[in-house]
Design an enzyme around this catalytic site. Structure first.
Site, PDB file in Angstrom:
ATOM      1  N   GLU A 167     -94.844 -90.681 -87.478  1.00  0.00           N
ATOM      2  CA  GLU A 167     -95.466 -90.252 -86.320  1.00  0.00           C
ATOM      3  C   GLU A 167     -95.354 -88.713 -86.253  1.00  0.00           C
ATOM      4  O   GLU A 167     -95.060 -88.068 -87.415  1.00  0.00           O
ATOM      5  CB  GLU A 167     -94.500 -90.651 -85.074  1.00  0.00           C
ATOM      6  CG  GLU A 167     -93.212 -90.257 -85.283  1.00  0.00           C
ATOM      7  CD  GLU A 167     -92.275 -90.905 -84.164  1.00  0.00           C
ATOM      8  OE1 GLU A 167     -92.589 -91.952 -83.534  1.00  0.00           O
ATOM      9  OE2 GLU A 167     -91.219 -90.644 -83.869  1.00  0.00           O
TER      10      GLU A 167
ATOM     11  N   ASP B 224     -89.932 -81.917 -80.230  1.00  0.00           N
ATOM     12  CA  ASP B 224     -91.560 -82.098 -80.409  1.00  0.00           C
ATOM     13  C   ASP B 224     -92.180 -80.686 -80.438  1.00  0.00           C
ATOM     14  O   ASP B 224     -93.347 -80.680 -79.675  1.00  0.00           O
ATOM     15  CB  ASP B 224     -92.070 -83.157 -79.600  1.00  0.00           C
ATOM     16  CG  ASP B 224     -91.439 -84.524 -79.564  1.00  0.00           C
ATOM     17  OD1 ASP B 224     -90.553 -84.794 -80.780  1.00  0.00           O
ATOM     18  OD2 ASP B 224     -91.330 -85.351 -78.792  1.00  0.00           O
TER      19      ASP B 224
END
Length: 516
Positions: free
Chosen positions: A209, A42
């Site tokens: 997401e 991420d």
């Protein structure tokens, strides 16, 4: 003491790892590279002044949220952490998905963490300088299903909104992407939340997401991830949607996913857009197919262009970064210089150990639970050899110390010394077994070594002179490390000390030699 660490046998291709400080790169025409090799999921990137800053998920390992700096997007140096020691009082775990936002001379870090006894929340911390120190301001939003992956974005009028995902997949529901206005201090939400879109296309599977937004040629573009992020069965990919106004309506690209797996990289997703010299890039994560979960999700830079219809396109719709070949530059030779451990060392967030560095030695305070106290480094590759020399004669009675491959404190393989013995410890699901016990003649120091092939096969040995090695017998059982990696993390290599509180172990060095 000189330690010989040549690998004992030829080994096949492996994944690559990470160094907190990467040597300068030669001039390159391509920017498609592994820029944060190792376990850095991420990733986020922003440019402040003439410097780029990056961070990534740290999950259950401290220090929380590493901060890297770079002048060219390719060569990154670890410079600090958002939460270097003390965690936010309100949070307990799941430190995921940091995202930078810079405004009026102040740097904000929006991030995900789990509230103590409660749900996942999006929170914010801020600092006068991107390297910190940061002041935490607590949660902004925590819905019943959980709220994750916060991203701050100004709308067409310049008003700043927080974009986030409702974590509905945690309870078998859809996963809306929401937007809500931030207050003037950027530390609270005001007004009503607006749903932008949800997972309603087949490739997205159970979720969307990891939103990252950019404004280009009159459109807001949202790069987002869909499907399953992590582990052996992951099928993550990256899509894009656009809208003339931040609050919609949003149009998903009919050619999604725009970034998907190939034979080299699996499950690319959850990245942040940046620019340099008029070129566009996504800093995102992916698994190297050869090593996959053993090394973790690595940070890749992938360049994209804009097509005639105004949509972003990646070459061959997949990461073009080549695996690094010069793995020797990620070797570790730690002699414990200075007066503290370097920034690259980690520890379980709920069990920060007592450490001191003096006179070229690490003193590690022991802990009686499971494997004990530990400090660790991200594994650089899936095939390597590691060693440490410790003060064997100075170990207190019933204190064991050694070297371990660590998935988490509940899952590890270790070679340990203590009570006049060398042992192999197997820790799985929190249950510890001593598989081998060998008595050792009295000596001042002992060197412990582990070898691993492909993240799975392990072998252990010890030496009392640093040159001649005594292998530990493992014929009666299989030392298979397949169980080690958690769902969302790669394997670490660390030093451990188990014993009563107040006892400690003394280490003279820590060495890793990587192998392709």
């Amino acid at each position: 003491m000189s330690i010989e660490l040549e690998l004992a046998a030829p080994l096949g291709p492996i994944a690559l790892g990470v160094s907190p400080e990467v040597a300068p790169s030669p001039a390159r025409h391509s920017y498609d590279h592994v820029v944060l090799p190792g376990d850095f999921p991420d990733p986020t990137v922003t440019k402040i002044g003439d410097t780029y800053y990056a961070s990534a998920t740290s999950a259950e390992w401290g220090a929380v949220f590493p901060i890297f700096s770079s002048q060219n997007l390719l060569d990154w140096k670890l410079v600090s952490h958002v939460f270097p020691e003390k965690l936010p009082d309100w949070a307990s775990s799941n430190f995921w998905a940091p995202e930078f936002h810079y405004e009026n001379g102040r740097t904000y870090m929006y991030y995900t963490a789990r509230k103590k006894g409660g749900m996942l929340c999006v929170a914010v911390a801020s600092a006068d300088h991107p390297e910190g120190p940061y002041t935490d301001h607590g949660p902004l939003v925590g819905q019943e299903a959980g709220s994750i992956d916060g991203f701050a974005m100004p709308d067409e009028n310049g008003d700043l909104y927080l974009i986030w995902k409702e974590d509905g997949n945690s309870c078998h529901q859809d996963t809306p992407i929401w937007a809500q206005l931030l207050n003037a201090d950027r530390t609270a939400l005001i007004g009503e939340a607006t749903e932008l879109f949800t997972n309603d296309v087949k490739w997205e599977g159970p979720l969307v997401e990891g939103s990252a937004l950019v404004h280009h040629n009159g459109y807001f573009y949202m790069f987002y991830a869909g499907n399953s992020c992590c582990g052996k069965s992951c099928n993550y990919a990256t899509g894009v949607a656009r809208s003339k106004a931040l609050l919609g309506p949003w149009e998903k690209y009919d050619q999604n996913p725009i970034l998907d797996r190939n034979t080299t990289w699996k499950c690319p997703g959850h990245g942040t857009v940046t620019q340099m010299d008029g070129r566009w890039f996504l800093l995102h994560h992916a698994y190297l197919a050869e090593s996959h979960e053993f090394v973790g999700r690595q940070g890749l830079l992938s360049e994209f262009t804009w097509n005639e219809e105004g949509w972003p396109e990646f070459e061959r719709r997949s990461p073009q970064a080549a695996p690094l070949t010069d793995v020797a530059r990620f070797n570790v030779a730690e002699e414990f210089e200075g007066d503290r451990l370097g920034l690259e060392w980690q520890w379980p967030i709920w069990q920060q150990p007592k450490t001191s560095v003096r006179a070229g030695q690490l003193h590690l305070g022991a802990n009686p639970s499971r494997l004990g106290a530990m400090v660790a480094r991200r594994s650089n590759v899936a095939t390597y050899k590691a060693a440490t020399t410790l003060e064997f004669a100075k170990l207190p009675e019933d204190t064991f110390a050694g070297l371990a491959a660590i998935g988490d404190p509940y899952n590890a393989l270790a070679i340990m010394a203590g009570n006049g013995q060398v042992q192999i410890w197997h820790v799985k699901s929190g249950k510890q077994q001593s598989l081998v016990q060998v008595f050792v003649d009295p000596c001042d120091t002992i060197t412990l070594r582990l070898e691993v092939w492909g993240g799975q096969r392990y072998r252990f040995a010890y030496s009392t002179d640093g040159a001649s090695w005594q292998p530990l017998p493992t014929e009666s059982f299989s030392l298979n490390g397949t169980y080690l990696p958690p769902w969302d993390r790669g394997v670490r290599v660390g030093l451990v000390a188990q014993g009563e509180e107040g006892s400690s172990a003394v280490f003279n060095n820590f060495i890793i030699r990587n192998k392709r």
